[in-house]
Design an enzyme around this catalytic site. Structure first.
Site, PDB file in Angstrom:
ATOM      1  N   CYS A  54       0.832  -1.212   0.000  1.00 28.11           N
ATOM      2  CA  CYS A  54       0.000   0.000   0.000  1.00 28.11           C
ATOM      3  C   CYS A  54       0.868   1.263   0.000  1.00 28.11           C
ATOM      4  CB  CYS A  54      -0.917  -0.011   1.212  1.00 28.11           C
ATOM      5  SG  CYS A  54      -2.046   1.396   1.261  1.00 28.11           S
ATOM      6  N   CYS A  58       0.413   4.863   7.023  1.00 25.97           N
ATOM      7  CA  CYS A  58      -0.221   4.649   8.327  1.00 25.97           C
ATOM      8  C   CYS A  58       0.762   3.925   9.256  1.00 25.97           C
ATOM      9  CB  CYS A  58      -1.497   3.827   8.153  1.00 25.97           C
ATOM     10  SG  CYS A  58      -2.541   4.456   6.811  1.00 25.97           S
ATOM     11  N   CYS A  61       0.427   0.196  10.331  1.00 27.14           N
ATOM     12  CA  CYS A  61      -0.045  -0.821   9.390  1.00 27.14           C
ATOM     13  C   CYS A  61       1.048  -1.672   8.746  1.00 27.14           C
ATOM     14  CB  CYS A  61      -0.887  -0.169   8.301  1.00 27.14           C
ATOM     15  SG  CYS A  61      -1.681  -1.412   7.248  1.00 27.14           S
ATOM     16  N   CYS A  98     -16.306  -9.129   5.725  1.00 27.46           N
ATOM     17  CA  CYS A  98     -15.688  -7.835   5.457  1.00 27.46           C
ATOM     18  C   CYS A  98     -14.442  -8.051   4.602  1.00 27.46           C
ATOM     19  CB  CYS A  98     -15.335  -7.154   6.772  1.00 27.46           C
ATOM     20  SG  CYS A  98     -14.500  -5.576   6.520  1.00 27.46           S
ATOM     21  N   CYS A 130     -19.444  -6.382   3.594  1.00 22.82           N
ATOM     22  CA  CYS A 130     -18.800  -5.124   3.952  1.00 22.82           C
ATOM     23  C   CYS A 130     -17.495  -5.035   3.166  1.00 22.82           C
ATOM     24  CB  CYS A 130     -18.516  -5.129   5.457  1.00 22.82           C
ATOM     25  SG  CYS A 130     -17.578  -3.692   6.017  1.00 22.82           S
ATOM     26  N   CYS A 190     -19.413   1.829   8.875  1.00 25.17           N
ATOM     27  CA  CYS A 190     -18.660   1.190   9.952  1.00 25.17           C
ATOM     28  C   CYS A 190     -17.427   2.062  10.140  1.00 25.17           C
ATOM     29  CB  CYS A 190     -18.291  -0.224   9.517  1.00 25.17           C
ATOM     30  SG  CYS A 190     -17.136  -1.039  10.637  1.00 25.17           S
ATOM     31  N   ARG A 262     -17.887  -2.749  18.143  1.00 29.00           N
ATOM     32  CA  ARG A 262     -17.146  -3.995  17.871  1.00 29.00           C
ATOM     33  C   ARG A 262     -15.813  -4.036  18.607  1.00 29.00           C
ATOM     34  NH1 ARG A 262     -16.931  -4.037  12.451  1.00 29.00           N
ATOM     35  NH2 ARG A 262     -19.073  -4.763  12.491  1.00 29.00           N
TER      36      ARG A 262
HETATM   37  N1  SAM Z   1      -6.700   0.487   3.169  1.00 27.54           N
HETATM   38  C1  SAM Z   1      -7.983   0.699   3.697  1.00 27.54           C
HETATM   39  C2  SAM Z   1      -8.029   1.786   4.745  1.00 27.54           C
HETATM   40  O1  SAM Z   1      -7.014   2.112   5.321  1.00 27.54           O
HETATM   41  O2  SAM Z   1      -9.123   2.290   4.992  1.00 27.54           O
HETATM   42  C3  SAM Z   1      -8.619  -0.550   4.289  1.00 27.54           C
HETATM   43  C4  SAM Z   1      -7.783  -1.547   5.072  1.00 27.54           C
HETATM   44  S1  SAM Z   1      -7.039  -0.935   6.587  1.00 27.54           S
HETATM   45  C5  SAM Z   1      -5.956  -2.248   6.994  1.00 27.54           C
HETATM   46  C6  SAM Z   1      -8.400  -1.004   7.738  1.00 27.54           C
HETATM   47  C7  SAM Z   1      -8.165  -0.630   9.169  1.00 27.54           C
HETATM   48  O3  SAM Z   1      -7.407  -1.636   9.825  1.00 27.54           O
HETATM   49  C8  SAM Z   1      -7.374   0.621   9.479  1.00 27.54           C
HETATM   50  O4  SAM Z   1      -8.121   1.787   9.325  1.00 27.54           O
HETATM   51  C9  SAM Z   1      -7.020   0.403  10.935  1.00 27.54           C
HETATM   52  O5  SAM Z   1      -8.021   0.918  11.765  1.00 27.54           O
HETATM   53  C10 SAM Z   1      -6.966  -1.120  11.061  1.00 27.54           C
HETATM   54  N2  SAM Z   1      -5.603  -1.600  11.333  1.00 27.54           N
HETATM   55  C11 SAM Z   1      -4.605  -1.743  10.452  1.00 27.54           C
HETATM   56  N3  SAM Z   1      -3.479  -2.195  11.041  1.00 27.54           N
HETATM   57  C12 SAM Z   1      -3.777  -2.337  12.358  1.00 27.54           C
HETATM   58  C13 SAM Z   1      -3.018  -2.764  13.486  1.00 27.54           C
HETATM   59  N4  SAM Z   1      -1.742  -3.107  13.389  1.00 27.54           N
HETATM   60  N5  SAM Z   1      -3.636  -2.809  14.674  1.00 27.54           N
HETATM   61  C14 SAM Z   1      -4.953  -2.454  14.781  1.00 27.54           C
HETATM   62  N6  SAM Z   1      -5.713  -2.038  13.750  1.00 27.54           N
HETATM   63  C15 SAM Z   1      -5.130  -1.974  12.554  1.00 27.54           C
HETATM   64  C1  DTB Z   2     -11.322  -2.699  11.675  1.00 27.90           C
HETATM   65  O1  DTB Z   2     -11.709  -1.744  12.383  1.00 27.90           O
HETATM   66  N1  DTB Z   2     -10.399  -3.569  12.053  1.00 27.90           N
HETATM   67  C2  DTB Z   2     -10.151  -4.540  11.006  1.00 27.90           C
HETATM   68  C3  DTB Z   2     -11.160  -4.112   9.905  1.00 27.90           C
HETATM   69  N2  DTB Z   2     -11.770  -2.935  10.464  1.00 27.90           N
HETATM   70  C4  DTB Z   2     -10.736  -3.915   8.522  1.00 27.90           C
HETATM   71  C5  DTB Z   2      -8.729  -4.654  10.606  1.00 27.90           C
HETATM   72  C6  DTB Z   2      -7.788  -4.968  11.754  1.00 27.90           C
HETATM   73  C7  DTB Z   2      -6.448  -5.181  11.193  1.00 27.90           C
HETATM   74  C8  DTB Z   2      -5.449  -5.613  12.220  1.00 27.90           C
HETATM   75  C9  DTB Z   2      -4.092  -5.809  11.654  1.00 27.90           C
HETATM   76  C10 DTB Z   2      -4.000  -6.868  10.590  1.00 27.90           C
HETATM   77  O2  DTB Z   2      -4.461  -8.007  10.799  1.00 27.90           O
HETATM   78  O3  DTB Z   2      -3.434  -6.589   9.540  1.00 27.90           O
HETATM   79 FE1  SF4 Z   3      -2.833   1.198   3.387  1.00 27.78          FE
HETATM   80 FE2  SF4 Z   3      -2.740   0.022   5.767  1.00 27.78          FE
HETATM   81 FE3  SF4 Z   3      -3.110   2.636   5.618  1.00 27.78          FE
HETATM   82 FE4  SF4 Z   3      -5.082   0.966   4.804  1.00 27.78          FE
HETATM   83  S1  SF4 Z   3      -4.293   1.209   6.888  1.00 27.78           S
HETATM   84  S2  SF4 Z   3      -4.341   2.802   3.762  1.00 27.78           S
HETATM   85  S3  SF4 Z   3      -3.832  -0.719   3.989  1.00 27.78           S
HETATM   86  S4  SF4 Z   3      -1.269   1.526   4.956  1.00 27.78           S
END
Ligand code: SAM
Ligand code: DTB
Ligand code: SF4
Length: 334
Positions: A54, A58, A61, A98, A130, A190, A262
């Protein structure tokens, strides 16, 4: 049901968040028990349809291309693979699937066409569908709605004030705009955030205030505990104390009494007793299945044993009725 308010002040929410712990839990549980279905928990199952690589930064992430995590990048899945995974999730008790993609935003290309086909196919399985695909235009949100999408996940993650510390490649307004586009397409929203990013209590309160003062509260509010992943800037963040997680859930329950709250990422590190406190404080949804998007989550069987122990039931799909756009092919009036 409790009156839904959209004029919360940060002072009021701060006062709620900081109440003596047991008073806070008691009040949240009281609000929650006004809902006749308080013992029902909605189960969503996550599937990462496109993993890693990506462009965003973030800080939490594992899927951001710029961090060196041990993640295997995977191109967009095929529709059949998603349908197989959806059937497995349904058999495990999930009412919602989802689908997450590591995209900054949706582009109008063949990949999006394929996601539209995935939405149609999973909807035909009688599951709520979702997606979480990054930023969306109004037209893209409408295409998803027409395909039968039920909900769109787009988290605020932290407060507006704290946002730049966590993400620099987009703004809070970008986030709010996508949520508006989702609403315009009459999809359910959501949206929630993450605790444990190193934010202050004021940041948590500010984020809840933004959510609670939206013209319509998000139908689901995911509260994630940071899963620290090696290679990301937040890899060394200490685990969030369970007390903070419960406070966050309880406060969300009180300020958004009609929403599903949730208990999201972070359950793998929690004991059953800790999770029980979260349910007591008003959580009424989880992500189930042994993987979140890329990190581990408790196994279905263990969650079902927990439900049995705590006297919780799983919520059926489309409990609040099936929106017009999600009618199955044979039901739709052509
Ligand atoms: N790329 C899209 C976005 O950012 O909206 C969708 C996927 S992104 C992985 C969805 C959500 O996962 C993020 O907004 C964040 O709240 C959650 N997330 C990602 N990495 C995480 C982590 N290490 N621990 C907890 N939540 C995480
Ligand atoms: C949300 O609030 N939590 C989920 C879903 N929406 C997309 C994602 C959590 C991701 C946790 C880190 C991972 O497994 O990559
Ligand atoms: Fe990309 Fe992860 Fe950020 Fe979603 S949360 S925009 S997958 S870097």
């Amino acid at each position: 049901m409790h009156l839904l308010r959209h004029d919360w002040t940060t002072e009021e929410i701060t006062e709620i968040y900081n109440r003596p712990f047991l008073d806070l839990v008691y009040q949240a549980a009281t609000v929650h028990r006004e809902n006749k279905d308080y013992a029902e928990v909605q189960i969503s199952s996550l599937i990462s349809i496109k993993t890693g690589g990506c462009a965003e930064d973030c800080a939490y992430c594992p899927q951001a291309a710029r961090y060196h995590t041990d993640l295997e990048v995977q191109a967009l899945m095929k529709v059949d693979q998603v349908v197989d995974a959806a059937m497995k999730a349904k058999a495990g008790g999930a009412s919602r699937l989802c689908m997450g993609a590591a995209w900054r935003e949706v582009r109008d290309n063949r990949d999006f066409d394929r996601v539209i086909d995935m939405v149609k196919a999973v909807n035909e399985l009688d599951m709520e569908v979702c997606c979480t695909l990054g930023m969306l235009s109004e037209h893209q949100a409408q295409r998803l709605a027409d395909a039968g999408l039920y909900a769109y996940n787009h988290n605020l993650d932290t407060s507006e004030e704290d946002y730049k510390r966590i993400i620099s490649t987009r703004t809070y307004d970008d986030r709010l705009n996508t949520i508006k586009n989702v609403r315009k397409a009459k999809l359910t929203v959501c949206s929630g955030g993450i605790v444990g990013l190193g934010e202050t209590v004021a940041d948590r309160v500010s984020m809840l205030c933004t959510l609670a003062n939206m013209p319509k509260h998000p139908e689901s509010v995911p509260i994630n505990a940071l899963v620290p992943v090696k290679g990301t800037p937040l890899e060394n963040q200490p685990r969030i104390p369970i007390w903070d997680m419960v406070r966050m859930i309880a406060t969300a329950r009180i300020v958004m009494p009609g929403s599903v709250v949730r208990l999201s990422a972070g359950r793998n590190e929690m004991s059953t007793l800790e999770q029980a406190f979260c349910f007591m404080a008003g959580a009424n949804s989880i992500f189930a299945g042994d993987k979140l998007l890329t990190t581990p989550n408790p196994a279905f069987v263990d969650d079902m044993a927990m439900f049995e122990l705590l006297g919780l039931k799983t919520r059926e799909a489309f409990k609040n009725g099936r929106p017009e756009n999600t009618l199955k092919k044979e039901e739709a009036v052509l």
